[in-house]
Design a protein around this motif. Structure first.
Motif, PDB file in Angstrom:
ATOM      1  N   LYS A 223      -9.317  -4.052   5.053  1.00  0.00           N
ATOM      2  CA  LYS A 223      -8.961  -5.306   5.722  1.00  0.00           C
ATOM      3  C   LYS A 223      -7.506  -5.322   6.205  1.00  0.00           C
ATOM      4  CE  LYS A 223     -12.320  -8.141   3.209  1.00  0.00           C
ATOM      5  NZ  LYS A 223     -12.518  -9.194   2.173  1.00  0.00           N
ATOM      6  N   GLY A 224      -6.823  -4.196   6.071  1.00  0.00           N
ATOM      7  CA  GLY A 224      -5.451  -4.115   6.530  1.00  0.00           C
ATOM      8  C   GLY A 224      -4.451  -4.789   5.627  1.00  0.00           C
ATOM      9  N   LEU A 225      -4.779  -4.897   4.327  1.00  0.00           N
ATOM     10  CA  LEU A 225      -3.917  -5.608   3.387  1.00  0.00           C
ATOM     11  C   LEU A 225      -3.130  -4.649   2.497  1.00  0.00           C
ATOM     12  CD1 LEU A 225      -6.413  -8.430   2.321  1.00  0.00           C
ATOM     13  CD2 LEU A 225      -4.572  -8.552   4.011  1.00  0.00           C
ATOM     14  N   PHE A 226      -2.877  -3.448   3.009  1.00  0.00           N
ATOM     15  CA  PHE A 226      -2.131  -2.485   2.192  1.00  0.00           C
ATOM     16  C   PHE A 226      -0.751  -3.017   1.825  1.00  0.00           C
ATOM     17  CE2 PHE A 226       0.895   0.981   1.718  1.00  0.00           C
ATOM     18  CZ  PHE A 226       0.304   1.698   0.685  1.00  0.00           C
ATOM     19  N   SER A 227      -0.029  -3.498   2.815  1.00  0.00           N
ATOM     20  CA  SER A 227       1.350  -3.943   2.561  1.00  0.00           C
ATOM     21  C   SER A 227       1.404  -5.191   1.699  1.00  0.00           C
ATOM     22  CB  SER A 227       2.072  -4.196   3.883  1.00  0.00           C
ATOM     23  OG  SER A 227       2.161  -3.023   4.647  1.00  0.00           O
ATOM     24  N   SER A 228       0.540  -6.160   1.989  1.00  0.00           N
ATOM     25  CA  SER A 228       0.634  -7.459   1.319  1.00  0.00           C
ATOM     26  C   SER A 228      -0.017  -7.491  -0.048  1.00  0.00           C
ATOM     27  CB  SER A 228       0.007  -8.544   2.204  1.00  0.00           C
ATOM     28  OG  SER A 228      -1.361  -8.264   2.456  1.00  0.00           O
ATOM     29  N   VAL A 229      -1.014  -6.681  -0.270  1.00  0.00           N
ATOM     30  CA  VAL A 229      -1.747  -6.722  -1.536  1.00  0.00           C
ATOM     31  C   VAL A 229      -1.569  -5.433  -2.337  1.00  0.00           C
ATOM     32  CG1 VAL A 229      -4.018  -6.922  -2.623  1.00  0.00           C
ATOM     33  CG2 VAL A 229      -3.451  -8.340  -0.635  1.00  0.00           C
ATOM     34  N   ILE A 230      -1.938  -4.308  -1.740  1.00  0.00           N
ATOM     35  CA  ILE A 230      -1.973  -3.062  -2.495  1.00  0.00           C
ATOM     36  C   ILE A 230      -0.576  -2.580  -2.855  1.00  0.00           C
ATOM     37  CG2 ILE A 230      -2.624  -0.621  -2.398  1.00  0.00           C
ATOM     38  CD1 ILE A 230      -5.005  -1.520  -0.633  1.00  0.00           C
ATOM     39  N   LEU A 231       0.317  -2.557  -1.887  1.00  0.00           N
ATOM     40  CA  LEU A 231       1.649  -2.025  -2.165  1.00  0.00           C
ATOM     41  C   LEU A 231       2.417  -2.907  -3.148  1.00  0.00           C
ATOM     42  CD1 LEU A 231       3.435   0.340  -1.508  1.00  0.00           C
ATOM     43  CD2 LEU A 231       4.367  -0.920   0.434  1.00  0.00           C
ATOM     44  N   SER A 232       2.242  -4.210  -3.028  1.00  0.00           N
ATOM     45  CA  SER A 232       2.922  -5.099  -3.971  1.00  0.00           C
ATOM     46  C   SER A 232       2.367  -4.913  -5.379  1.00  0.00           C
ATOM     47  CB  SER A 232       2.783  -6.560  -3.537  1.00  0.00           C
ATOM     48  OG  SER A 232       1.422  -6.956  -3.485  1.00  0.00           O
ATOM     49  N   ARG A 233       1.052  -4.696  -5.489  1.00  0.00           N
ATOM     50  CA  ARG A 233       0.449  -4.450  -6.802  1.00  0.00           C
ATOM     51  C   ARG A 233       0.935  -3.118  -7.360  1.00  0.00           C
ATOM     52  NH1 ARG A 233      -0.618  -6.029 -11.570  1.00  0.00           N
ATOM     53  NH2 ARG A 233      -2.570  -5.336 -12.511  1.00  0.00           N
ATOM     54  N   TRP A 234       1.065  -2.123  -6.491  1.00  0.00           N
ATOM     55  CA  TRP A 234       1.540  -0.815  -6.951  1.00  0.00           C
ATOM     56  C   TRP A 234       2.960  -0.941  -7.519  1.00  0.00           C
ATOM     57  CZ3 TRP A 234       5.332   2.777  -6.639  1.00  0.00           C
ATOM     58  CH2 TRP A 234       5.031   4.058  -7.131  1.00  0.00           C
ATOM     59  N   HIS A 235       3.815  -1.658  -6.821  1.00  0.00           N
ATOM     60  CA  HIS A 235       5.183  -1.829  -7.305  1.00  0.00           C
ATOM     61  C   HIS A 235       5.215  -2.591  -8.639  1.00  0.00           C
ATOM     62  CE1 HIS A 235       6.789  -0.827  -3.163  1.00  0.00           C
ATOM     63  NE2 HIS A 235       7.539  -0.110  -3.960  1.00  0.00           N
ATOM     64  N   ALA A 236       4.306  -3.533  -8.801  1.00  0.00           N
ATOM     65  CA  ALA A 236       4.257  -4.292 -10.053  1.00  0.00           C
ATOM     66  C   ALA A 236       3.869  -3.394 -11.226  1.00  0.00           C
ATOM     67  CB  ALA A 236       3.275  -5.446  -9.924  1.00  0.00           C
ATOM     68  N   LEU A 237       3.087  -2.356 -10.951  1.00  0.00           N
ATOM     69  CA  LEU A 237       2.632  -1.453 -12.000  1.00  0.00           C
ATOM     70  C   LEU A 237       3.515  -0.212 -12.138  1.00  0.00           C
ATOM     71  CD1 LEU A 237      -1.198  -1.589 -11.245  1.00  0.00           C
ATOM     72  CD2 LEU A 237      -0.136  -2.300 -13.396  1.00  0.00           C
ATOM     73  N   ALA A 238       4.401   0.016 -11.191  1.00  0.00           N
ATOM     74  CA  ALA A 238       5.209   1.233 -11.184  1.00  0.00           C
ATOM     75  C   ALA A 238       6.184   1.265 -12.358  1.00  0.00           C
ATOM     76  CB  ALA A 238       5.976   1.338  -9.871  1.00  0.00           C
ATOM     77  N   ASP A 239       6.347   2.426 -12.940  1.00  0.00           N
ATOM     78  CA  ASP A 239       7.306   2.623 -14.020  1.00  0.00           C
ATOM     79  C   ASP A 239       8.703   2.713 -13.408  1.00  0.00           C
ATOM     80  OD1 ASP A 239       8.955   3.596 -16.036  1.00  0.00           O
ATOM     81  OD2 ASP A 239       7.379   4.832 -16.918  1.00  0.00           O
ATOM     82  N   PRO A 240       9.580   1.751 -13.684  1.00  0.00           N
ATOM     83  CA  PRO A 240      10.899   1.752 -13.050  1.00  0.00           C
ATOM     84  C   PRO A 240      11.775   2.925 -13.468  1.00  0.00           C
ATOM     85  CG  PRO A 240      10.809   0.107 -14.792  1.00  0.00           C
ATOM     86  CD  PRO A 240       9.419   0.634 -14.624  1.00  0.00           C
ATOM     87  N   ASP A 241      11.425   3.571 -14.568  1.00  0.00           N
ATOM     88  CA  ASP A 241      12.225   4.691 -15.055  1.00  0.00           C
ATOM     89  C   ASP A 241      11.585   6.048 -14.789  1.00  0.00           C
ATOM     90  OD1 ASP A 241      14.270   3.037 -16.148  1.00  0.00           O
ATOM     91  OD2 ASP A 241      12.960   2.611 -17.865  1.00  0.00           O
TER      92      ASP A 241
END
Length: 247
Positions: A182-200
């Motif tokens: 649906k073209g929601l990579f930037s608004s949904v998927i990428l934001s979710r990925w950053h929320a789960l990303a290990d900052p270290d």
């Protein structure tokens, strides 16, 4: 992308190899290859994937065709699906490390390997390989992996049904794929990925010919990575130009 068919095997060289054969033979998106054991299972950069017989999720999903320029996004989509299943099913807090690792308590639990089959000009068929360490006892890991890898058994202290974990991941992957289509990579998927990303989390990147262990600070919607090298400097690097060194 909807699930089409699941082909289950006991022993194969690699689910990736069978998926590629089936994709080239015309099997549609949503076709899944699973195996209890792979004699030639592989990870990123051709490395082997340690997986005792019947103890892990070993599968490859034939994805719907995507633009070649967007192929880098697929590993992120799959990584989120795996992390969310682990989070919901165990109450633990998995994290993501670009481009393809799911970590639990700082150790690698799962890896995503996205290979491709040709489709048409400018597009490819993604072959989404997913491996998850499920019922691997700590003492079973080879010495060189024991401090780097983990399993659901090791973290939770109990065995899990591999088939159930597999089905849950497939269900979550198809749900994530709907956002992607649906073209929601930037608004949904990428934001979710950053929320789960290990900052270290750190990974070795080759920058100006020099391998440097860098922290992944950000991934922009256009695929540009922001990295922090050991000297504290920031570097911008498009995903299409990423060269990894040995971690």
């Amino acid at each position: 992308m909807r699930l089409h068919a699941v082909y289950s095997y006991d022993t194969v060289t690699s689910t990736q190899d069978i998926a590629k054969e089936k994709a080239l033979a015309g099997e549609p998106a949503g076709t899944v290859i699973t195996a209890a054991y792979q004699t030639g299972g592989r990870g990123r950069r051709g490395r082997g994937w340690f997986a005792p017989h019947g103890a892990n999720v070993c599968m490859t999903v034939i994805g719907a065709p995507v633009a070649l320029a967007d192929a880098w996004q697929i590993a992120l989509v799959a990584g989120i699906a795996v992390a969310e299943v682990i989070q919901a099913g165990t109450g633990t807090a998995p994290t993501l490390r670009f481009p393809n690792d799911i970590l639990l308590q700082g150790r690698k639990l799962s890896g995503i390997l996205v290979e491709t089959a040709p489709h048409s000009a400018g597009t490819i068929t993604p072959l989404i390989g997913i491996g998850v360490n499920v019922n691997v006892p700590e003492e079973t890991f080879p010495d060189d992996l024991r401090t780097k890898s983990t399993s659901l058994l090791r973290v939770t202290g109990r065995e899990h049904q591999v088939s159930v974990v597999q089905k849950q991941i497939l269900a979550r992957l198809t749900a994530q794929w709907e956002f992607f289509e649906k073209g929601l990579f930037s608004s949904v998927i990428l934001s979710r990925w950053h929320a789960l990303a290990d900052p270290d989390a750190r990974r070795t990147f080759v920058l100006d010919g020099q391998p440097l262990l860098c922290r992944i600070m950000n991934i922009a919607p256009n695929g540009v990575l922001t990295l922090e090298s050991p000297d504290g400097k920031e570097h911008k690097l498009p995903t299409s130009q990423v060269i990894f060194g040995d971690d």
